[in-house]
Scaffold this motif. Structure first.
Motif, short mmCIF file in Angstrom:
data_model
loop_
_atom_site.label_atom_id
_atom_site.label_comp_id
_atom_site.label_asym_id
_atom_site.label_seq_id
_atom_site.Cartn_x
_atom_site.Cartn_y
_atom_site.Cartn_z
N TYR A 63 -4.97 -2.34 -8.84
CA TYR A 63 -4.76 -2.57 -7.60
C TYR A 63 -5.89 -2.09 -6.45
O TYR A 63 -6.31 -0.83 -6.85
N ARG A 64 -6.10 -2.47 -5.34
CA ARG A 64 -6.84 -2.00 -4.20
C ARG A 64 -6.27 -2.20 -2.90
O ARG A 64 -5.53 -3.21 -2.60
N CYS A 65 -6.38 -1.06 -2.01
CA CYS A 65 -6.03 -1.49 -0.78
C CYS A 65 -7.52 -1.54 0.18
O CYS A 65 -8.19 -0.29 -0.05
N HIS A 74 -0.12 -2.72 4.78
CA HIS A 74 -1.07 -3.15 4.01
C HIS A 74 -0.62 -3.89 2.74
O HIS A 74 0.17 -3.11 2.20
N LYS A 75 -1.27 -4.95 2.16
CA LYS A 75 -0.95 -5.50 1.05
C LYS A 75 -1.88 -4.88 -0.16
O LYS A 75 -2.90 -4.86 0.29
N LEU A 76 -1.40 -4.53 -1.08
CA LEU A 76 -2.56 -4.27 -2.24
C LEU A 76 -2.72 -5.88 -2.99
O LEU A 76 -1.99 -6.68 -3.26
N SER A 86 -8.31 -2.01 3.07
CA SER A 86 -8.34 -1.49 4.54
C SER A 86 -9.19 -0.32 4.76
O SER A 86 -9.41 0.55 4.00
N CYS A 134 -7.73 3.41 4.33
CA CYS A 134 -7.32 3.47 2.86
C CYS A 134 -8.45 3.40 1.65
O CYS A 134 -9.03 4.31 1.38
N GLN A 154 -8.68 2.46 -4.69
CA GLN A 154 -8.42 1.32 -6.14
C GLN A 154 -7.65 2.07 -7.04
O GLN A 154 -8.00 3.43 -7.18
N CYS A 210 0.73 -1.33 0.03
CA CYS A 210 -0.06 -0.09 0.10
C CYS A 210 0.80 1.27 -0.09
O CYS A 210 2.01 1.22 0.57
#
Ligand SMILES: [Zn+2]
Ligand SMILES: [Zn+2]
Ligand SMILES: [Zn+2]
Ligand SMILES: [Zn+2]
Ligand SMILES: [Zn+2]
Ligand SMILES: [Zn+2]
Ligand SMILES: [Zn+2]
Ligand SMILES: [Zn+2]
Length: 237
Positions: A42-44, A14-16, A46, A49, A52, A8
């Motif tokens: 990609y999206r985060c 955070h992982k995307l 959380s 956050c 996308q 992220c």
């Protein structure tokens, strides 16, 4: 698989999540460029956050020096309550910001502010906003009609706007940058690469914005208006 392990932009914990949009009927908007997402993204997810973006936009999001705000670098931030210092619309998610000066810009507004145009009739620099910009700019300073939905020039200092048409750019101009006269176009796509550049500054250009291009070279020479006009030009028509 490198593609699946990006972090992220705002939180290293955070992982995307990678996803690929195949259908245009799915109306997902990129939180960076505000255009529809089709293709790799990609999206985060959380709670804080929750953004996308296009894979191509993710690569562009980074700290930058911006000519409109030379004092401090601009940082990408996630915001929802702040307003954009250029178009005055609420930030939807990701902005370029200087926290110190409370300056926040949408990605496309930040690109608009990269190129300043200086014209004789106005004492400040003017900035081009394309036809698809969402803004609350009000009336045109020349014709007094509303500027929404039309390409325009905006002054960040006194807040006035002018329809592109009301500025009356020369239809055709000759400059030192190119051997042939260049013609004004309201948009220009020379190929299907989806990446378009200005032949003068070599920066990216938005294919939906006005440009000067060479008809004799079959559109192989294309330039931002702002890059064309500062050089001494003469009217051809
Ligand atoms: Zn995140
Ligand atoms: Zn995007
Ligand atoms: Zn904006
Ligand atoms: Zn600042
Ligand atoms: Zn007007
Ligand atoms: Zn002004
Ligand atoms: Zn240029
Ligand atoms: Zn040419």
């Amino acid at each position: 698989m490198e593609r699946f392990s990006k972090l992220c932009l705002f939180n290293q914990n955070h992982k995307l999540e990678f996803f690929n949009v195949r259908s245009k009927s799915l109306d997902l908007k990129c939180d960076a460029c505000r255009k529809q997402i089709v293709g790799p993204a990609y999206r985060c997810g959380s709670l804080f956050c929750n953004y996308q973006l296009h894979e191509s936009c993710l690569a562009l999001v980074q700290e930058m020096q911006h000519p409109f705000h030379p004092l401090h670098p601009l940082h990408p931030q996630v915001f929802r309550s702040q307003y954009c210092s250029a178009c005055k619309q609420q930030m939807n998610a990701i902005s370029y910001s200087c926290q110190q000066c409370d300056l926040h810009l949408h990605f496309d507004c930040a690109s608009s502010l990269k190129l300043a145009l200086k014209l004789k009739f106005h004492q400040h620099s003017l900035y081009y906003f394309g036809p698809h910009t969402v803004h609350s700019f009000g009336l045109c300073d020349r014709c007094k009609n509303h500027v929404s939905g039309a390409p325009l020039y905006h002054c960040m200092e006194c807040g006035i706007s002018l329809h592109f048409g009301c500025v009356q750019m020369p239809h055709s101009i000759k400059s030192k940058c190119h051997i042939h006269p260049l013609t004004l176009k309201d948009s220009f796509v020379e190929d299907d690469s989806e990446e378009y550049y200005c032949n003068i500054c070599e920066e990216e250009r938005n294919s939906e914005n006005h440009v000067y291009c060479c008809e004799e070279c079959d559109g192989q020479f294309v330039a931002h208006i702002e890059c064309m006009l500062p050089t001494d030009f003469e009217f051809v028509d």
